[in-house]
Design a protein around this motif. Structure first.
Motif, PDB file in Angstrom:
ATOM      1  N   PRO A 142     -15.451 -13.165 -31.641  1.00 21.82           N
ATOM      2  CA  PRO A 142     -16.792 -13.777 -31.112  1.00 21.82           C
ATOM      3  C   PRO A 142     -17.873 -13.098 -31.583  1.00 21.82           C
ATOM      4  CG  PRO A 142     -15.438 -13.611 -29.213  1.00 21.82           C
ATOM      5  CD  PRO A 142     -14.705 -12.745 -30.346  1.00 21.82           C
ATOM      6  N   VAL A 143     -18.759 -13.555 -32.230  1.00 21.29           N
ATOM      7  CA  VAL A 143     -19.954 -13.285 -32.853  1.00 21.29           C
ATOM      8  C   VAL A 143     -21.035 -12.800 -31.661  1.00 21.29           C
ATOM      9  CG1 VAL A 143     -22.103 -13.611 -34.332  1.00 21.29           C
ATOM     10  CG2 VAL A 143     -20.214 -14.267 -34.860  1.00 21.29           C
ATOM     11  N   LEU A 144     -21.514 -13.864 -30.820  1.00 21.87           N
ATOM     12  CA  LEU A 144     -22.132 -13.442 -29.484  1.00 21.87           C
ATOM     13  C   LEU A 144     -21.372 -13.994 -28.388  1.00 21.87           C
ATOM     14  CD1 LEU A 144     -25.312 -15.507 -30.802  1.00 21.87           C
ATOM     15  CD2 LEU A 144     -24.960 -13.077 -30.982  1.00 21.87           C
ATOM     16  N   GLY A 179     -31.248  -5.277 -35.184  1.00 17.77           N
ATOM     17  CA  GLY A 179     -29.781  -5.081 -34.816  1.00 17.77           C
ATOM     18  C   GLY A 179     -29.147  -5.092 -36.068  1.00 17.77           C
ATOM     19  N   ASP A 180     -28.072  -4.199 -36.399  1.00 19.25           N
ATOM     20  CA  ASP A 180     -27.279  -4.182 -37.641  1.00 19.25           C
ATOM     21  C   ASP A 180     -27.173  -5.494 -37.953  1.00 19.25           C
ATOM     22  OD1 ASP A 180     -27.036  -1.505 -37.140  1.00 19.25           O
ATOM     23  OD2 ASP A 180     -25.028  -1.451 -36.039  1.00 19.25           O
ATOM     24  N   SER A 181     -26.923  -5.551 -39.551  1.00 19.46           N
ATOM     25  CA  SER A 181     -26.414  -6.624 -40.393  1.00 19.46           C
ATOM     26  C   SER A 181     -25.136  -7.045 -39.842  1.00 19.46           C
ATOM     27  CB  SER A 181     -26.222  -6.317 -41.693  1.00 19.46           C
ATOM     28  OG  SER A 181     -27.705  -6.199 -42.451  1.00 19.46           O
ATOM     29  N   LYS A 216     -27.685 -12.094 -35.636  1.00 18.83           N
ATOM     30  CA  LYS A 216     -29.138 -12.242 -35.199  1.00 18.83           C
ATOM     31  C   LYS A 216     -29.451 -13.659 -35.741  1.00 18.83           C
ATOM     32  CE  LYS A 216     -30.626  -8.621 -37.428  1.00 18.83           C
ATOM     33  NZ  LYS A 216     -29.345  -8.231 -38.127  1.00 18.83           N
ATOM     34  N   SER A 217     -29.071 -14.123 -36.935  1.00 21.30           N
ATOM     35  CA  SER A 217     -29.446 -15.302 -37.574  1.00 21.30           C
ATOM     36  C   SER A 217     -28.491 -16.270 -36.919  1.00 21.30           C
ATOM     37  CB  SER A 217     -29.087 -15.373 -39.005  1.00 21.30           C
ATOM     38  OG  SER A 217     -29.702 -14.409 -39.699  1.00 21.30           O
ATOM     39  N   THR A 218     -27.300 -16.029 -36.269  1.00 21.56           N
ATOM     40  CA  THR A 218     -26.385 -17.102 -35.741  1.00 21.56           C
ATOM     41  C   THR A 218     -27.436 -17.197 -34.286  1.00 21.56           C
ATOM     42  OG1 THR A 218     -24.657 -16.191 -36.487  1.00 21.56           O
ATOM     43  CG2 THR A 218     -24.369 -17.258 -34.498  1.00 21.56           C
TER      44      THR A 218
HETATM   45  N1  LIG Z   1     -20.816 -20.618 -40.793  1.00 22.44           N
HETATM   46  C1  LIG Z   1     -20.151 -19.437 -40.488  1.00 22.44           C
HETATM   47  N2  LIG Z   1     -18.794 -19.349 -40.439  1.00 22.44           N
HETATM   48  C2  LIG Z   1     -18.274 -18.215 -40.162  1.00 22.44           C
HETATM   49  N3  LIG Z   1     -18.798 -17.078 -40.076  1.00 22.44           N
HETATM   50  C3  LIG Z   1     -19.847 -17.035 -39.915  1.00 22.44           C
HETATM   51  C4  LIG Z   1     -20.986 -18.033 -40.058  1.00 22.44           C
HETATM   52  N4  LIG Z   1     -22.214 -17.685 -39.919  1.00 22.44           N
HETATM   53  C5  LIG Z   1     -22.188 -16.595 -39.918  1.00 22.44           C
HETATM   54  N5  LIG Z   1     -21.045 -15.976 -39.676  1.00 22.44           N
HETATM   55  C6  LIG Z   1     -20.311 -14.535 -39.417  1.00 22.44           C
HETATM   56  O1  LIG Z   1     -20.984 -14.371 -38.090  1.00 22.44           O
HETATM   57  C7  LIG Z   1     -21.453 -12.815 -38.121  1.00 22.44           C
HETATM   58  C8  LIG Z   1     -22.828 -13.014 -37.738  1.00 22.44           C
HETATM   59  O2  LIG Z   1     -23.785 -13.531 -38.901  1.00 22.44           O
HETATM   60  P1  LIG Z   1     -25.354 -13.411 -38.964  1.00 22.44           P
HETATM   61  O3  LIG Z   1     -25.785 -14.178 -37.570  1.00 22.44           O
HETATM   62  O4  LIG Z   1     -25.764 -14.109 -40.015  1.00 22.44           O
HETATM   63  O5  LIG Z   1     -25.710 -11.944 -38.684  1.00 22.44           O
HETATM   64  P2  LIG Z   1     -27.002 -11.139 -38.779  1.00 22.44           P
HETATM   65  O6  LIG Z   1     -28.222 -12.243 -38.975  1.00 22.44           O
HETATM   66  O7  LIG Z   1     -27.202 -10.363 -37.532  1.00 22.44           O
HETATM   67  O8  LIG Z   1     -27.109 -10.206 -40.010  1.00 22.44           O
HETATM   68  C9  LIG Z   1     -21.159 -12.522 -39.490  1.00 22.44           C
HETATM   69  O9  LIG Z   1     -20.130 -11.629 -39.363  1.00 22.44           O
HETATM   70  C10 LIG Z   1     -20.992 -13.702 -40.346  1.00 22.44           C
HETATM   71  O10 LIG Z   1     -19.809 -13.283 -41.305  1.00 22.44           O
END
Ligand SMILES: Nc1ncnc2c1ncn2[C@@H]1O[C@H](COP(=O)(O)OP(=O)(O)O)[C@@H](O)[C@H]1O
Ligand SMILES: [Mg+2]
Length: 229
Positions: A16-18, A35-37, A41-43
């Protein structure tokens, strides 16, 4: 004005991402999220924007002014985004065939609002004399300023910004964030800004840190800064 309730997001075949984020953001608040890359965050911003779908589980994980995003069909979600939200995302979506002034005026046009504020917003981001130019004549930083003017022009209740100063030099970044802050306070809007910049976070009312274990207030900011230096 924005409430997250047990918000979770995972992508197929990945951890899970979040997981289970719960949080409230009030009108008039300017919040920085650090927060770390890759932490999500963008999600998180995409989910709030309704551009991506949370995991099933909690039936109403995102409420904007008490309205569950999950209860809206596509047309209603588009209307909500168009009228109540402003986006400053890394993909600028500045339209190449429109002049800078037309780009900034677009949210006013789409919402049936008077167009006058477009020129003053362009002026406010330091591009006052450039309204007739087309986007291909701009540097990355100028493009970002157009995106910022456009995101604020219709006085949205919720501003979502993903590293809005990433392409800007420190002085320009500071003046743009002053503008963002002044607009938030004048309009009683809520802004959520993802940033890697401590100087940017210092302009916000509070900073939150997104980690694998969730979204927390950076209560001891000085201690947390070590992570981002
Ligand atoms: N559309 C997607 N499909 C699969 N994995 C995704 C997708 N978008 C983001 N991820 C994964 O979700 C995680 C969080 O990404 P993201 O939100 O871009 O992080 P941040 O903005 O904090 O750097 C990463 O491991 C990224 O690879
Ligand atoms: Mg990101």
């Amino acid at each position: 004005m924005l409430e997250l309730r047990h918000l979770s997001k995972s992508y197929a075949n990945a951890r899970p991402v979040l997981a289970n984020l719960s949080c409230r953001f009030e009108a008039g608040e300017f919040i920085a999220i650090m927060g770390d890359s890759g932490v999500g965050k963008s999600t998180l911003l995409n989910l709030i924007a309704g551009l991506d779908t949370p995991d099933a589980g909690e039936s109403q994980p995102i409420l904007v002014d008490g309205i569950a995003m999950s209860s809206l069909d596509d047309a209603a979600a588009t209307r909500l985004r168009r009228s109540r939200m402003g986006f400053i995302f890394q993909a600028f979506h500045v339209l190449p065939h429109l002049t800078l002034l037309q780009n900034v005026a677009l949210p006013l046009l789409l919402n049936g609002l008077p167009q006058e504020r477009a020129a003053s917003m362009l002026e406010a981001v330091g591009l006052g004399g450039r309204g007739g130019d087309f986007p291909q004549q701009l540097s990355g930083g100028e493009m970002q300023r157009v995106a910022i003017a456009r995101a604020l022009v219709h006085k949205p209740a919720l501003v979502l910004a993903d590293e809005p100063t990433g392409n800007l030099d420190p002085d320009t970044a500071h003046s743009i964030l002053q503008l963002l802050r002044a607009e938030i306070k004048a309009n009683g809007s809520c802004a959520i800004m993802v940033t890697h910049s401590l100087a940017a976070a210092e302009m916000a009312d509070r900073t939150m840190i997104l980690t694998k274990s969730g979204l927390q207030n950076a209560t001891n900011f000085a201690q947390n800064t070590a992570t981002f230096s």
